[in-house]
Design an enzyme around this catalytic site. Sequence first.
Site, short mmCIF file in Angstrom:
data_model
loop_
_atom_site.label_atom_id
_atom_site.label_comp_id
_atom_site.label_asym_id
_atom_site.label_seq_id
_atom_site.Cartn_x
_atom_site.Cartn_y
_atom_site.Cartn_z
N GLU A 70 -45.42 72.30 -32.18
CA GLU A 70 -46.01 73.16 -31.17
C GLU A 70 -45.01 73.32 -30.04
O GLU A 70 -44.39 72.32 -29.66
CB GLU A 70 -47.31 72.55 -30.62
CG GLU A 70 -48.43 72.61 -31.64
CD GLU A 70 -49.76 72.06 -31.14
OE1 GLU A 70 -49.87 71.71 -29.95
OE2 GLU A 70 -50.69 71.99 -31.95
N GLY A 105 -66.48 62.81 -36.75
CA GLY A 105 -66.81 62.10 -35.52
C GLY A 105 -67.59 63.05 -34.64
O GLY A 105 -68.37 63.87 -35.12
N ARG A 116 -54.91 67.96 -35.08
CA ARG A 116 -53.49 67.80 -34.78
C ARG A 116 -52.68 68.41 -35.92
O ARG A 116 -52.97 68.18 -37.10
CB ARG A 116 -53.12 66.31 -34.65
CG ARG A 116 -53.57 65.66 -33.35
CD ARG A 116 -52.80 66.19 -32.14
NE ARG A 116 -53.20 65.60 -30.88
CZ ARG A 116 -54.16 66.06 -30.07
NH1 ARG A 116 -54.83 67.15 -30.39
NH2 ARG A 116 -54.44 65.45 -28.93
N HIS A 150 -53.43 76.12 -29.68
CA HIS A 150 -54.03 74.84 -29.26
C HIS A 150 -54.95 75.05 -28.03
O HIS A 150 -54.69 74.51 -26.95
CB HIS A 150 -52.94 73.81 -28.96
CG HIS A 150 -53.42 72.40 -29.04
ND1 HIS A 150 -52.65 71.35 -29.44
CD2 HIS A 150 -54.62 71.84 -28.74
CE1 HIS A 150 -53.33 70.22 -29.39
NE2 HIS A 150 -54.55 70.50 -28.96
N ILE A 151 -56.01 75.81 -28.25
CA ILE A 151 -56.92 76.12 -27.12
C ILE A 151 -58.31 75.53 -27.33
O ILE A 151 -59.28 76.00 -26.74
CB ILE A 151 -57.03 77.64 -26.88
CG1 ILE A 151 -57.49 78.37 -28.16
CG2 ILE A 151 -55.72 78.21 -26.36
CD1 ILE A 151 -58.00 79.79 -27.90
N GLY A 152 -58.41 74.50 -28.19
CA GLY A 152 -59.73 73.93 -28.50
C GLY A 152 -60.58 73.64 -27.27
O GLY A 152 -61.75 73.99 -27.22
N ARG A 202 -63.45 57.34 -42.24
CA ARG A 202 -63.25 55.89 -42.42
C ARG A 202 -64.62 55.21 -42.56
O ARG A 202 -64.82 54.34 -43.38
CB ARG A 202 -62.54 55.30 -41.21
CG ARG A 202 -61.05 55.21 -41.40
CD ARG A 202 -60.41 54.80 -40.12
NE ARG A 202 -60.97 55.60 -39.02
CZ ARG A 202 -60.54 55.57 -37.78
NH1 ARG A 202 -59.58 54.77 -37.45
NH2 ARG A 202 -61.07 56.32 -36.84
C1 DGY Z 1 -57.25 66.90 -26.94
O1 DGY Z 1 -58.02 66.70 -26.00
O2 DGY Z 1 -56.79 65.98 -27.64
C2 DGY Z 1 -56.85 68.31 -27.18
O3 DGY Z 1 -56.31 68.50 -28.43
C3 DGY Z 1 -55.87 68.75 -26.13
O4 DGY Z 1 -54.67 68.07 -26.34
#
Ligand code: DGY
Length: 327
Positions: free
Chosen positions: A267, A155, A238, A286-288, A178
């Site tokens: 987490e 995506g 995730r 989880h710092i994306g 998909r």
């Molecule tokens: C999101 O925006 O879904 C990131 O993973 C932060 O939760």
Amino acid sequence: MKKVLITRRISDNAVNLIKEAGYEVTVYAESKDLTQQQLIEMCEGHCGLLSVGPNQLDANFFKSCPQIKAVALMSVGYDKVDIAAATKFDVPISNTPDVLNEATADIAFLLMLSVARKTFYMHKTIERGEWTFFDPLKNLGQEIYGKTLGVFGLGRIGFEMAKKAKYAYGMNIIYHNRNKNAKAEKQLKAQYVSFDELLEQSDVLSVHANLSDETKGIFNRSAFEKMRPNAIFINAARGAIHNENDLIKALQDQTIWGAGLDVTNPEPMKKDNPLLQMENVCVLPHIGSATEETREKMAIMAAENVVAALKGEQMPQIIDPGFYLDK
Ligand code: DGY
């Protein structure tokens, strides 16, 4: 009652935007997640919720909080929300797409390079005083130039990751989705493959899909067994999309070569997790989307969404496209 609850401290600009629209704001500022019951109690007296963090918003929540007329998530992911239940209870839900594409793809790309060159582990060897002399046969990683990147979920974030890999490293892009992604096929010469082909052909396999019943645990023992022995598994989407025990086993018995995770299951990850001791593994908390610029944009977007809905306008980033139909 014109009050909005925000479940974390967020940017002042976003809070002020809500206040300037005529709403009082309550900020839950503790560094501790709320249970659903605590959240329900905190929502009393509020008509809007700006939800940050892993708040479970299911039918029980919406039934217990009939005064909540709008929920704006400060995340692109909405796996903690039962969207059908929200629509049934007439609560519009929004997320924060697009503004985090580059930042999140940066983290996936960073993990790919970090794992390939074992950088997190190398840093630890220096701290342990193990940088003693130059050994040409030690500390060897692998190159990713010209190799194949497989994207699971191509995506908007997956596209950014594929773009970097293509232009910076001349990687060949394959993907499984998909739906086919015409833009990626045209611009990046990305090739659509089956899930098994993705597993079998990827040198680096990067996960960018939503968590859903379809994707939960899909990277399990049988998936890892189909991957290449040199493969690097990256997950910046995730944690529940991969089975963590199966991943640990696949790394321990060298079914795959390495892994880079920005997301884990559960987490936070516990500090005694064996993944943290592995040479070919890099884990981030989880710092994306965690840059000042991106978090500011996400907060403003969420604030604009909750205000729009409370004023009776359409939420710009409504998740359920059918929500406003027949209204
Ligand atoms: C999101 O925006 O879904 C990131 O993973 C932060 O939760």
